[in-house]
Design an enzyme around this catalytic site. Structure first.
Site, mmCIF file in Angstrom:
data_model
loop_
_atom_site.group_PDB
_atom_site.id
_atom_site.type_symbol
_atom_site.label_atom_id
_atom_site.label_comp_id
_atom_site.label_asym_id
_atom_site.label_seq_id
_atom_site.Cartn_x
_atom_site.Cartn_y
_atom_site.Cartn_z
ATOM 1 N N LYS A 193 58.388 33.348 43.362
ATOM 2 C CA LYS A 193 58.453 33.753 41.955
ATOM 3 C C LYS A 193 58.949 32.602 41.087
ATOM 4 C CE LYS A 193 60.670 37.001 38.769
ATOM 5 N NZ LYS A 193 61.405 38.272 38.618
ATOM 6 N N HIS A 234 17.024 40.487 57.172
ATOM 7 C CA HIS A 234 17.758 41.541 56.462
ATOM 8 C C HIS A 234 18.282 42.591 57.446
ATOM 9 C CE1 HIS A 234 16.545 39.567 52.879
ATOM 10 N NE2 HIS A 234 15.290 39.975 52.897
#
Length: 252
Positions: free
Chosen positions: A81, A212
């Site tokens: 942080k 595919h």
């Protein structure tokens, strides 16, 4: 303050977290640090308790609970942080780069930002592992997934979609070495995985041609070249642009 409760509490202390979290760009923070005798901490190096390793070892529930780190993630998240002032290291793999940075006089803001991002990802994965285990013990209604991004692909299933790949563990198409050609796409990976699975479904020499994720042709033969020719003959039009997998070595 001494460690207590068999080491369960040792880093959860204002002297530590104040030294990590204080915003040194604010005079009032610096002044309060002086009033409280808190020294600024410039770098946090933390290796979290090995929870997943303990779990994988077949340890008891009580032993696993003792390997749930509390102070470690708290320090790591605090440092991440406050990465404007603090560098945080969460893996020994980062040590060499860290030493080089210190030899140059310190980390750049961008280096600290990158380390912070990795730190938050690290604690997120850690918490996900604990949450998954606790869910299995109790409600079994949660699954958390945290995966490393191995590579960003050109696009997803369709050109307007983004995609990335995470190669974890060993084996599989994601861990294969690419010997040539352009970068693999999302559909390339899916078709290759399907082709390999189809070819290796057979014990004898076999070739699968996939487009595919659908087979254009699958064939077996005594010779892998014959298997390929036969598979291609199934639907040579659809095979164009497809993926070919063979379960035997392909000779020149």
């Amino acid at each position: 303050f001494p460690e207590c409760f068999e080491g369960r509490v040792k880093t959860l202390h204002p002297i530590i977290h104040g030294g990590i979290l204080a915003d040194r760009t604010k005079p009032e923070h610096v002044e309060q640090m002086s009033e409280l005798s808190i020294e600024p901490i410039d770098i946090v190096v933390a290796n979290l308790y090995p929870f997943e390793e303990t779990l994988a070892s077949g340890a008891t529930t009580e032993e696993c609970i003792e390997q749930i780190d509390i102070g470690g993630p708290a320090m790591v998240r605090a440092a991440a942080k406050n990465h404007a002032s603090v560098a945080v290291l969460t893996s020994p793999n980062q040590y060499a780069d860290a030493i080089a940075a210190l030899d140059r006089g310190g980390f750049t803001p961008e280096e600290r930002r990158v380390l912070a991002a990795k730190a938050f990802a690290h604690t997120a994965a850690y918490d996900a592992a604990v949450a998954n285990w606790m869910s299995e013990l109790t409600t079994d209604d949660y699954v958390g997934v945290a995966l490393p991004k191995t590579a960003t692909l050109r696009y997803g299933e369709n050109p307007h979609q983004s995609a990335w790949i995470s190669a974890t563990g060993k084996g599989g198409v994601a861990n294969a070495e690419q010997l040539g050609g352009k970068e693999m796409s999302y559909n390339n990976y899916r078709d290759t995985d399907a082709a390999v699975r189809a070819a290796y479904d057979h014990e004898g020499p076999a070739v699968a041609i996939i487009k595919h994720t659908n087979p254009c042709g699958i064939a077996t033969a005594d010779d892998i070249a014959v298997a390929h020719a036969t598979a291609h003959a199934c639907d040579p039009v659809s095979a164009y642009g497809g993926v070919i997998a063979a379960n035997r070595t392909v000779t020149k």
